[in-house]
Design a protein around this motif. Structure first.
Motif, PDB file in Angstrom:
ATOM      1  N   GLY A 183       1.658   3.606   2.858  1.00 50.54           N
ATOM      2  CA  GLY A 183       1.295   3.110   4.172  1.00 50.54           C
ATOM      3  C   GLY A 183       0.134   3.878   4.771  1.00 50.54           C
ATOM      4  N   GLY A 184      -0.380   3.355   5.869  1.00 57.48           N
ATOM      5  CA  GLY A 184      -1.484   4.018   6.535  1.00 57.48           C
ATOM      6  C   GLY A 184      -2.106   3.135   7.587  1.00 57.48           C
ATOM      7  N   LEU A 185      -3.255   3.568   8.065  1.00 57.84           N
ATOM      8  CA  LEU A 185      -4.005   2.834   9.082  1.00 57.84           C
ATOM      9  C   LEU A 185      -5.156   2.095   8.411  1.00 57.84           C
ATOM     10  N   VAL A 186      -5.278   0.824   8.722  1.00 61.04           N
ATOM     11  CA  VAL A 186      -6.332   0.008   8.126  1.00 61.04           C
ATOM     12  C   VAL A 186      -6.826  -0.987   9.169  1.00 61.04           C
ATOM     13  N   GLN A 187      -8.082  -1.366   9.054  1.00 58.46           N
ATOM     14  CA  GLN A 187      -8.619  -2.360   9.969  1.00 58.46           C
ATOM     15  C   GLN A 187      -8.205  -3.761   9.541  1.00 58.46           C
ATOM     16  N   ALA A 188      -8.182  -4.651  10.489  1.00 61.36           N
ATOM     17  CA  ALA A 188      -7.875  -6.047  10.190  1.00 61.36           C
ATOM     18  C   ALA A 188      -8.821  -6.566   9.109  1.00 61.36           C
ATOM     19  N   GLY A 232      -8.503  -5.678   6.021  1.00 62.65           N
ATOM     20  CA  GLY A 232      -8.460  -4.709   4.938  1.00 62.65           C
ATOM     21  C   GLY A 232      -7.253  -4.884   4.036  1.00 62.65           C
ATOM     22  N   SER A 233      -7.103  -3.930   3.109  1.00 61.33           N
ATOM     23  CA  SER A 233      -6.031  -4.001   2.116  1.00 61.33           C
ATOM     24  C   SER A 233      -5.316  -2.662   1.991  1.00 61.33           C
ATOM     25  N   LEU A 234      -4.064  -2.751   1.585  1.00 56.33           N
ATOM     26  CA  LEU A 234      -3.264  -1.575   1.249  1.00 56.33           C
ATOM     27  C   LEU A 234      -2.341  -1.952   0.102  1.00 56.33           C
ATOM     28  N   ARG A 235      -1.959  -0.957  -0.688  1.00 59.63           N
ATOM     29  CA  ARG A 235      -0.950  -1.181  -1.712  1.00 59.63           C
ATOM     30  C   ARG A 235       0.201  -0.211  -1.493  1.00 59.63           C
ATOM     31  N   LEU A 236       1.370  -0.775  -1.291  1.00 59.17           N
ATOM     32  CA  LEU A 236       2.574   0.025  -1.151  1.00 59.17           C
ATOM     33  C   LEU A 236       3.247   0.185  -2.513  1.00 59.17           C
ATOM     34  N   SER A 237       3.885   1.321  -2.692  1.00 59.63           N
ATOM     35  CA  SER A 237       4.633   1.579  -3.915  1.00 59.63           C
ATOM     36  C   SER A 237       6.075   1.917  -3.564  1.00 59.63           C
TER      37      SER A 237
END
Length: 126
Positions: free
Chosen positions: A8-13, A15-20
Motif C-alpha cells: 500500500g501507499g499514496l498514489v495520485q489518481a 496511478g497504479s499500485l500492486r498489493l501482495s
C-alpha cells in the motif's frame, strides 16, 4: 495460516499500485483467497477473489482496473490496481477461505473467510 499484506501507499489518481499477500503455507491449490477493502466509516467490502482453480471474480467497481493473481511457488497473491480513483482509498485486506474448493459466490462474502491479513493502506489523491 498467516497472511501478510503489503504494497500500500499514496498514489495520485490514475496511478497504479500492486498489493501482495504472502501466505505461510501452500494453500492456493485447495482454497480460495480474496481481497477486501474498508474505507473510513464504511463496511468492509469485496474487491476480488481467486478460486483454487485459478478462476477470478471482481466487484463491479474495480472490474477492468484491478487484476488478482497468484504465484503458488511463492505462496503469494497479488492485486494489481490500475487507473486508481480517490474512491479506492481504503485499507485493503487479504483473506483465505479454508473451505476446500469453495465456490465463487462464497468467496464474495466476508463471513466465508477464516484467516485475514493485517491490512495495508491505499490512499489515492485527486
Amino acid at each position: 495460516v498467516q497472511l501478510q499484506a503489503s504494497g500500500g501507499g499514496l498514489v495520485q489518481a490514475g496511478g497504479s499500485l500492486r498489493l501482495s499477500c504472502a501466505a505461510s503455507g501452500q494453500i492456493f491449490s485447495r482454497y480460495g483467497v480474496g481481497w477486501f477493502r474498508q474505507a473510513p466509516g464504511k463496511e468492509r467490502e469485496f474487491v476480488a477473489a481467486i478460486r483454487y482453480s485459478g478462476s477470478t471474480y471482481y466487484a463491479d467497481s474495480v472490474k477492468g482496473r484491478f487484476t488478482v493473481s497468484r504465484d503458488s511457488g511463492k505462496n503469494t497473491m497479488y492485486l494489481q490496481m490500475n487507473s486508481l480513483k480517490p474512491e479506492d482509498t481504503a485499507v485493503y485486506y487479504c483473506a483465505a477461505d479454508m473451505m476446500p474448493y469453495a465456490i465463487l459466490s462464497a468467496l464474495m462474502t466476508t463471513t466465508s473467510y477464516d484467516y485475514w491479513g493485517q491490512g495495508t493502506l491505499v490512499t489515492v489523491s485527486s
